[in-house]
Enzyme design. Structure first.
Site, PDB file in Angstrom:
ATOM      1  N   ARG A 163       0.838  -1.189   0.000  1.00 43.53           N
ATOM      2  CA  ARG A 163       0.000   0.000   0.000  1.00 43.53           C
ATOM      3  C   ARG A 163       0.879   1.247   0.000  1.00 43.53           C
ATOM      4  NH1 ARG A 163      -3.361  -2.604  -1.681  1.00 43.53           N
ATOM      5  NH2 ARG A 163      -5.476  -3.009  -0.961  1.00 43.53           N
ATOM      6  N   GLU A 167      -2.835   7.713  -6.298  1.00 42.83           N
ATOM      7  CA  GLU A 167      -3.118   6.881  -7.472  1.00 42.83           C
ATOM      8  C   GLU A 167      -4.411   7.365  -8.130  1.00 42.83           C
ATOM      9  OE1 GLU A 167      -3.180   2.741  -6.447  1.00 42.83           O
ATOM     10  OE2 GLU A 167      -1.234   2.791  -5.460  1.00 42.83           O
ATOM     11  N   HIS A 215       0.098  -0.396 -10.009  1.00 47.50           N
ATOM     12  CA  HIS A 215      -0.759  -1.142  -9.081  1.00 47.50           C
ATOM     13  C   HIS A 215      -1.337  -2.361  -9.806  1.00 47.50           C
ATOM     14  CE1 HIS A 215      -3.364  -0.683  -5.230  1.00 47.50           C
ATOM     15  NE2 HIS A 215      -3.126  -1.946  -5.506  1.00 47.50           N
TER      16      HIS A 215
END
Length: 324
Positions: free
Chosen positions: A242, A271, A289
């Site tokens: 994360r 993000e 990601h």
């Protein structure tokens, strides 16, 4: 008595196998042409009155968003392991069950983590840039040297399913495994790894550090100037967990100063628009990601999300309920 199949809506078009299943086993509107944000998803829920909402982190449900869900909604099934985008207590308080998709993405996340480790140690981003810009001259004996991965000391923060899968792969490179976890694993699970109760005690022994633990935007970053400074000079940092776990200013400083040799990142504090100071650094290998982004894993995630909807609709235990 109605025999209608369970009604569901989704925030994003799922993979083809899952969409085919929805057509035959559920009652649902056509898949959205593009990912629905929270307001559009809530409007669709109001119009369609679904039993279940299938979503991803592109459509977070928190606070007033949870209050806006119609009474017919009995399940929020997220196609993810992470739950940062959901207000679990608020959903449970309304009697809405929550499910996620763990386990099925363990291997692909571990594979990607090993790719980040290898790419950061062997300067993959810089090699790729050189080749794309034109490899006009040979490299000298000391030109663009990376670090050998084989035999290095790998520190793992968070030794759950993914952390253990990374350790398994790293042993194939004869890496020495160190780990920090909330609790020590059994001897069988450790498989020879060395446990450190305190993160600060492990960091000075890590040639490579990789994170595999949950994050929280409201918690202070695990990796900051102090913790980065405890890593040996020339070490490599990897994060496929994360973005909230990392103080990115401290990471940039450590990379620019040369304290860190390089980094491999799949997650970011912002993000999908990472800090441009990060993307400008040559010694970072970055992915968007994408830890679970394989056909096999994403299909399995979609199917597991639908398995949870089917089970709850039939009054059966869900395969992967979220209970906390």
């Amino acid at each position: 008595m109605s025999t209608e199949a369970p009604r569901l809506i989704r925030s994003i078009r799922l993979l083809n196998a899952a969409e085919d299943r929805i057509k035959t086993e559920f009652t649902a509107p056509p898949p959205p042409e593009k990912s629905l944000k929270t307001p559009a998803l809530l409007e669709l829920a109001k119009e369609f009155q679904p039993f279940a909402v299938v979503l991803t982190n592109n459509a977070p449900l928190k606070g007033k968003d949870v209050d806006a869900l119609p009474e017919c909604v009995k399940l929020v099934s997220t196609v993810s392991v992470g739950l940062d985008h959901l207000d679990i207590p608020a959903l449970h308080a309304r009697g809405i069950a929550v499910s996620n998709t763990p386990n099925v993405l363990t291997d692909c996340n571990a594979d990607l983590s090993m790719m980040l480790i290898l790419a950061a140690c062997r300067r993959a981003a810089e090699y790729y840039t050189l080749m794309k810009n034109g490899w006009h001259h040979g490299l000298g004996m000391g030109g663009m040297l990376g670090h050998r991965v084989t035999g290095k000391r790998l520190g793992i923060v968070g030794m759950g399913r993914i952390g253990q899968a990374v350790a398994k792969r790293a042993r194939g490179f004869d890496m020495t495994i160190l780990y920090h976890n909330r609790s020590r694993l059994s001897a069988a699970e450790e498989a020879g790894a060395t446990y450190f109760e305190k993160l600060e005690d492990m960091l000075p022994h890590c040639d490579v550090l990789t994170l595999h633990m949950p994050g929280s935007p409201s918690a202070p970053p695990l990796m900051n100037s102090q913790t980065f400074s405890l890593l040996p000079k020339g070490s490599v940092f990897v994060n496929a967990a994360r973005g909230s776990l990392v103080d990115e200013d401290a990471l940039i400083e450590a990379l620019e100063s040369g304290h860190l040799f390089g980094a491999g990142l799949d997650v970011y504090r912002q993000e999908p628009n990472p800090n441009p100071r990060l993307t400008a650094l040559p010694n970072i290998f970055m992915t968007p990601h994408a830890g679970s982004a394989t056909i096999e894993t994403r299909t399995a995630m979609c199917m597991l999300a639908l398995d949870n909807v089917e089970a709850l609709a039939k009054g059966l235990p869900m395969p992967t309920p979220v209970t906390v």
